[in-house]
Motif scaffolding. Structure first.
Motif, PDB file in Angstrom:
ATOM      1  N   TYR A 299     120.450   5.691 -22.535  1.00 39.29           N
ATOM      2  CA  TYR A 299     121.401   4.808 -23.220  1.00 39.29           C
ATOM      3  C   TYR A 299     121.040   4.795 -24.694  1.00 39.29           C
ATOM      4  CZ  TYR A 299     122.884   3.355 -18.588  1.00 39.29           C
ATOM      5  OH  TYR A 299     123.377   3.363 -17.300  1.00 39.29           O
TER       6      TYR A 299
ATOM      7  N   ILE B 124     116.227   7.175 -19.138  1.00 35.72           N
ATOM      8  CA  ILE B 124     116.336   6.354 -17.924  1.00 35.72           C
ATOM      9  C   ILE B 124     116.176   7.264 -16.703  1.00 35.72           C
ATOM     10  CG2 ILE B 124     117.916   4.902 -16.562  1.00 35.72           C
ATOM     11  CD1 ILE B 124     116.939   3.527 -19.121  1.00 35.72           C
TER      12      ILE B 124
ATOM     13  N   VAL C 222     114.523   0.433  -6.262  1.00 37.87           N
ATOM     14  CA  VAL C 222     114.496  -0.989  -6.624  1.00 37.87           C
ATOM     15  C   VAL C 222     115.486  -1.223  -7.766  1.00 37.87           C
ATOM     16  CG1 VAL C 222     112.073  -1.340  -5.907  1.00 37.87           C
ATOM     17  CG2 VAL C 222     112.585  -0.673  -8.271  1.00 37.87           C
ATOM     18  N   ASN C 223     115.750  -2.481  -8.080  1.00 41.03           N
ATOM     19  CA  ASN C 223     116.635  -2.794  -9.200  1.00 41.03           C
ATOM     20  C   ASN C 223     116.129  -2.109 -10.468  1.00 41.03           C
ATOM     21  OD1 ASN C 223     116.800  -6.058  -7.838  1.00 41.03           O
ATOM     22  ND2 ASN C 223     118.469  -4.608  -7.854  1.00 41.03           N
ATOM     23  N   GLY C 224     117.044  -1.464 -11.148  1.00 43.38           N
ATOM     24  CA  GLY C 224     116.682  -0.824 -12.416  1.00 43.38           C
ATOM     25  C   GLY C 224     116.085   0.567 -12.274  1.00 43.38           C
ATOM     26  N   ALA C 225     116.020   1.092 -11.039  1.00 43.06           N
ATOM     27  CA  ALA C 225     115.422   2.425 -10.824  1.00 43.06           C
ATOM     28  C   ALA C 225     116.254   3.536 -11.456  1.00 43.06           C
ATOM     29  CB  ALA C 225     115.263   2.693  -9.324  1.00 43.06           C
ATOM     30  N   GLY C 226     117.571   3.290 -11.593  1.00 43.45           N
ATOM     31  CA  GLY C 226     118.431   4.306 -12.217  1.00 43.45           C
ATOM     32  C   GLY C 226     119.530   4.834 -11.304  1.00 43.45           C
ATOM     33  N   LYS C 227     119.757   4.161 -10.167  1.00 49.97           N
ATOM     34  CA  LYS C 227     120.742   4.649  -9.193  1.00 49.97           C
ATOM     35  C   LYS C 227     122.158   4.713  -9.793  1.00 49.97           C
ATOM     36  CE  LYS C 227     119.755   1.304  -6.362  1.00 49.97           C
ATOM     37  NZ  LYS C 227     118.767   0.604  -7.203  1.00 49.97           N
ATOM     38  N   THR C 228     122.578   3.596 -10.385  1.00 49.48           N
ATOM     39  CA  THR C 228     123.941   3.563 -10.934  1.00 49.48           C
ATOM     40  C   THR C 228     124.078   4.557 -12.077  1.00 49.48           C
ATOM     41  OG1 THR C 228     124.263   1.295 -10.225  1.00 49.48           O
ATOM     42  CG2 THR C 228     125.647   2.036 -12.034  1.00 49.48           C
ATOM     43  N   THR C 229     123.045   4.657 -12.902  1.00 47.53           N
ATOM     44  CA  THR C 229     123.093   5.618 -14.017  1.00 47.53           C
ATOM     45  C   THR C 229     123.263   7.033 -13.462  1.00 47.53           C
ATOM     46  OG1 THR C 229     121.607   4.150 -15.224  1.00 47.53           O
ATOM     47  CG2 THR C 229     121.873   6.382 -16.097  1.00 47.53           C
TER      48      THR C 229
ATOM     49  N   HIS D  79     121.163  -1.001  -1.031  1.00 50.53           N
ATOM     50  CA  HIS D  79     119.862  -1.667  -0.894  1.00 50.53           C
ATOM     51  C   HIS D  79     119.562  -1.981   0.573  1.00 50.53           C
ATOM     52  CE1 HIS D  79     118.930  -2.137  -5.078  1.00 50.53           C
ATOM     53  NE2 HIS D  79     120.133  -2.625  -5.321  1.00 50.53           N
TER      54      HIS D  79
HETATM   55  N1  LIG Z   1     124.624  -0.157 -20.563  1.00 55.32           N
HETATM   56  C1  LIG Z   1     123.287  -0.094 -20.614  1.00 55.32           C
HETATM   57  N2  LIG Z   1     122.633  -0.120 -21.793  1.00 55.32           N
HETATM   58  C2  LIG Z   1     121.282  -0.042 -21.846  1.00 55.32           C
HETATM   59  N3  LIG Z   1     120.479   0.071 -20.757  1.00 55.32           N
HETATM   60  C3  LIG Z   1     121.090   0.094 -19.559  1.00 55.32           C
HETATM   61  C4  LIG Z   1     122.507   0.002 -19.409  1.00 55.32           C
HETATM   62  N4  LIG Z   1     122.817   0.062 -18.098  1.00 55.32           N
HETATM   63  C5  LIG Z   1     121.631   0.160 -17.437  1.00 55.32           C
HETATM   64  N5  LIG Z   1     120.615   0.183 -18.317  1.00 55.32           N
HETATM   65  C6  LIG Z   1     119.189   0.286 -17.983  1.00 55.32           C
HETATM   66  O1  LIG Z   1     118.986   1.484 -17.240  1.00 55.32           O
HETATM   67  C7  LIG Z   1     118.018   1.262 -16.205  1.00 55.32           C
HETATM   68  C8  LIG Z   1     118.613   1.712 -14.889  1.00 55.32           C
HETATM   69  O2  LIG Z   1     119.712   0.876 -14.576  1.00 55.32           O
HETATM   70  P1  LIG Z   1     120.659   1.174 -13.341  1.00 55.32           P
HETATM   71  O3  LIG Z   1     121.788   0.198 -13.410  1.00 55.32           O
HETATM   72  O4  LIG Z   1     120.989   2.616 -13.328  1.00 55.32           O
HETATM   73  O5  LIG Z   1     119.674   0.852 -12.124  1.00 55.32           O
HETATM   74  P2  LIG Z   1     120.002   0.620 -10.584  1.00 55.32           P
HETATM   75  O6  LIG Z   1     118.954   1.367  -9.840  1.00 55.32           O
HETATM   76  O7  LIG Z   1     121.414   0.939 -10.276  1.00 55.32           O
HETATM   77  O8  LIG Z   1     119.744  -0.919 -10.428  1.00 55.32           O
HETATM   78  P3  LIG Z   1     120.387  -2.034  -9.436  1.00 55.32           P
HETATM   79  O9  LIG Z   1     119.779  -1.794  -8.086  1.00 55.32           O
HETATM   80  O10 LIG Z   1     119.923  -3.308 -10.028  1.00 55.32           O
HETATM   81  O11 LIG Z   1     121.883  -1.881  -9.458  1.00 55.32           O
HETATM   82  C9  LIG Z   1     117.639  -0.218 -16.263  1.00 55.32           C
HETATM   83  O12 LIG Z   1     116.426  -0.340 -16.961  1.00 55.32           O
HETATM   84  C10 LIG Z   1     118.761  -0.835 -17.064  1.00 55.32           C
HETATM   85  O13 LIG Z   1     118.300  -1.949 -17.790  1.00 55.32           O
END
Ligand SMILES: Nc1ncnc2c1ncn2[C@@H]1O[C@H](COP(=O)(O)OP(=O)(O)OP(=O)(O)O)[C@@H](O)[C@H]1O
Length: 234
Positions: free
Chosen positions: A11, A17, A36-43, A189
């Motif tokens: 980002y 990430i 876990v939350n924030g691992a990067g799945k959605t990214t 999850h």
């Molecule tokens: N728009 C953004 N701008 C900056 N950092 C971001 C943004 N979106 C996500 N992040 C960061 O990227 C990292 C991965 O986030 P992501 O949403 O991909 O995780 P996740 O595994 O899907 O989490 P969750 O289980 O909580 O949905 C996190 O540290 C988050 O803070």
């Protein structure tokens, strides 16, 4: 077959990430993504869908190279997020018809009404989307995805809001979907769900794939997950 080579995403520049993801996903599989939350799945999923474009590396879906042929690539995948963003002024029917036009696909009405019946959606298909509950909005994205039948279906926590009968029917349809030679990437999850639905699971931790597990009757994903992510679990 999906091939991902040296995928890095960010980002903010120089703050990766996703850190060098390499993964191959065979056709005909439901492939789970745990982290876990924030691992990067959605990214990760957003890179595959084209929603997130701050990435480098190579992504192939069958013969389509994402960078060289993004339109061809996008027509071969459909994304169902946790909270679908739909055109709220339209009815479900109009939305599904609209998306089929975008994908240049014929809308099979017989199948549409089969899925409406399966997901108890007959009474809602012609209502304006803005008047529907979350679960019913979710059903529009699910029915649309099943009808499009793209080689890759990407699901990011798609069960939020669905009733238990619909969840059960959706699992069965996911299995039928991959039997037709397609692939599904599924982030959740819910370990029990991953265990019962997926063929393989990747554990994503701090932006890296730490382990890929083939699911069989003896697999205890929870134990493996806790070990890999270095959390305590007794
Ligand atoms: N728009 C953004 N701008 C900056 N950092 C971001 C943004 N979106 C996500 N992040 C960061 O990227 C990292 C991965 O986030 P992501 O949403 O991909 O995780 P996740 O595994 O899907 O989490 P969750 O289980 O909580 O949905 C996190 O540290 C988050 O803070």
């Amino acid at each position: 077959m999906i091939q991902i080579k040296n995928l890095k995403a960010w980002y903010k520049k120089n703050e990766f990430i996703l850190k060098d993801i390499n993964i191959n996903i065979d056709s005909g599989l439901i492939f789970g993504l745990l982290g876990v939350n924030g691992a990067g799945k959605t990214t990760f999923l957003n890179c595959l869908t084209g929603i997130h474009n701050k990435f480098e590396g190579e992504i192939y879906l069958n013969n389509d190279n994402f960078i060289k042929n993004p339109i061809g690539f996008k027509r071969n995948r459909y994304f169902i997020p946790d909270y679908p963003i739909l055109f709220e002024e339209m009815s479900g029917f109009n939305y599904i018809e609209f998306v089929h036009n975008l994908y240049k696909k014929y809308l099979n009405l017989e199948k549409l009404y089969y899925y409406c019946e399966l997901f108890s959606f007959n009474n809602y298909i012609n209502k304006k989307i803005q008047t529907l509950s979350l679960g019913n909005k979710q059903k529009i994205a699910i029915i649309c995805g099943l009808l499009l039948d793209t080689p890759l279906l990407i699901l990011d926590e798609p069960l939020v809001g669905l009733d238990i009968v619909s969840i059960d029917n959706f699992y069965k349809e996911m299995k039928n979907y991959v039997k037709r030679g397609n692939s599904i990437i599924f982030s959740s999850h819910l370990i029990e769900v991953i265990n019962s639905v997926c063929d393989k699971v990747a554990i994503l931790d701090e932006g890296r794939i730490k382990k890929i597990i083939t699911i069989n009757e003896d697999t205890n994903i929870k134990t493996v997950f806790f070990k890999v992510t270095k959390n305590e679990y007794e």
